[in-house]
Design an enzyme around this catalytic site. Structure first.
Site, PDB file in Angstrom:
ATOM      1  N   GLU A  47       6.857   1.083  -2.484  1.00 25.48           N
ATOM      2  CA  GLU A  47       7.880   0.396  -1.682  1.00 25.48           C
ATOM      3  C   GLU A  47       8.536   1.155  -0.914  1.00 25.48           C
ATOM      4  O   GLU A  47       8.999   2.223  -1.095  1.00 25.48           O
ATOM      5  CB  GLU A  47       8.803  -0.476  -2.836  1.00 25.48           C
ATOM      6  CG  GLU A  47       8.216  -1.436  -3.539  1.00 25.48           C
ATOM      7  CD  GLU A  47       9.401  -1.750  -4.862  1.00 25.48           C
ATOM      8  OE1 GLU A  47       9.225  -3.082  -5.076  1.00 25.48           O
ATOM      9  OE2 GLU A  47      10.155  -1.182  -5.076  1.00 25.48           O
TER      10      GLU A  47
ATOM     11  N   ASN B   7      11.327  -4.313  -9.232  1.00 22.69           N
ATOM     12  CA  ASN B   7      12.194  -4.257 -10.424  1.00 22.69           C
ATOM     13  C   ASN B   7      13.097  -5.471 -10.391  1.00 22.69           C
ATOM     14  O   ASN B   7      13.445  -5.720 -11.391  1.00 22.69           O
ATOM     15  CB  ASN B   7      13.080  -2.786 -10.484  1.00 22.69           C
ATOM     16  CG  ASN B   7      12.043  -1.725 -10.939  1.00 22.69           C
ATOM     17  OD1 ASN B   7      11.285  -2.112 -11.709  1.00 22.69           O
ATOM     18  ND2 ASN B   7      12.483  -0.502 -10.460  1.00 22.69           N
TER      19      ASN B   7
END
Ligand code: NAI
Length: 284
Positions: free
Chosen positions: A152, A191
């Site tokens: 990411e 997440n």
């Protein structure tokens, strides 16, 4: 766009040693900085055993040749000539901001990128600890780093586009990963979706709605997940799941991110999952 050849990694733990490994396997000149001579030795051993494993599985030709690309030291000033430094120390805001302040003084090239592998600390807090916030961004790898393809990329409001694009070219073209773009918000993409899912599974188990085995079988066989949410929580570590949940809750104040009492009790008991031999399951 100038290429990135000299890579620094700060922290040679679970993630830092993996990040060092993928860089060395991509032919980069890598320096890992740890906090003490004992930690230097532990990081070197972690790296060596992972590379020997890769060698025995035929994934690399020679572990020694890859190891020769990496120096592990306990002196941060060794990073002065690096094109990028990737920070992977403990998830502690004060420790990370202190480190970014020091890296800003040490790393000499004005083009150098200062990256963080943090899972939950706002990149902006690290950026403003330096005098070069345009060159600071999040580069968030996944565990185990040599296996999982995703990175990411997390620019802050201050990161300039050239820095983000240079980091993208580095992780995709050089390291062979796939990058996705995320805003500088707790949890980024993965997440922020995964943790509430795991917390829901824990709540379901806690309420007696279904057994751990049935919850996990349900998701594996009914939704084609490679493993169920409770087995995944055990793999990540329940302390880590709780810590990420708390940072998401702190950021968004949404009940779906609140850690259920059972998770807190298990962490207090030291039932952290695979790493302690017991979590939702017991491991041999
Ligand atoms: P870890 O505890 O395995 O490793 C941290 C290492 O940093 C230790 O070896 C420690 O000696 C070293 N260290 C601490 N302070 C230092 C300093 N000032 N200078 C040099 N070295 C120092 O932790 P882990 O799991 O590797 O996590 C590192 C970072 O990666 C954290 O920010 C975490 O949030 C992030 N992360 C963790 C993931 C995971 O699955 N464990 C996944 C993605 C990101």
């Amino acid at each position: 766009m100038t290429s990135i050849e000299r890579v620094g990694v700060v922290g040679g733990g679970l993630m830092g040693s993996g990040i060092a490994e993928v860089n060395a396997r991509a032919g980069k000149d890598v320096i890992v900085v740890e906090s003490s001579p004992a930690a230097v030795e532990a990081a070197r051993q972690r790296l060596e055993s992972s590379l020997k494993r890769a060698e025995s599985r035929g994934k690399i030709e020679s572990a020694d040749a890859v190891l020769a690309q990496v120096r592990v030291v306990d002196d941060l000033t060794a990073l002065a000539d690096r094109d990028i430094v990737i920070e992977a120390i403990v998830e502690d805001e004060q420790a990370k901001t202190d480190l970014f302040r020091r890296l800003d003084e040490i790393v000499t090239s004005p083009d150098a990128i200062l990256a963080s592998n943090t899972s939950s600390i706002p990149i902006m807090k690290l950026a403003v600890a330096t005098k070069r916030p345009t060159h600071v961004l999040g580069v968030h790898f996944f565990n185990p780093v040599p296996v999982l393809k995703l990175v990411e990329l997390v620019p802050s409001l201050m990161t300039d586009e050239a820095t983000t694009e240079r980091a993208r070219a580095f992780v995709q073209d050089d390291l062979g990963k796939t990058a996705i773009d995320c805003q500088d918000r707790a949890g980024f993409v993965v997440n922020a979706l995964l943790i509430p899912f795991i917390l829901s599974a824990i709540r379901m188990f806690e309420s007696g709605f279904a057994s751990a085995e049935d919850i996990d079988h349900g998701l594996v066989l009914g939704a084609a997940h490679p493993q169920g949410p409770l087995a995944l929580a055990d793999l990540i570590g329940l302390d880590t799941v709780k810590a990420v949940a708390e940072s998401l809750y702190e950021e968004f104040k949404e009940p779906l991110y609140a850690a259920p009492p059972l998770l807190a009790r298990m962490v207090e008991a030291g039932l952290l999952g695979r790493k302690t031999g017991r979590g939702f399951y017991t491991y041999g």
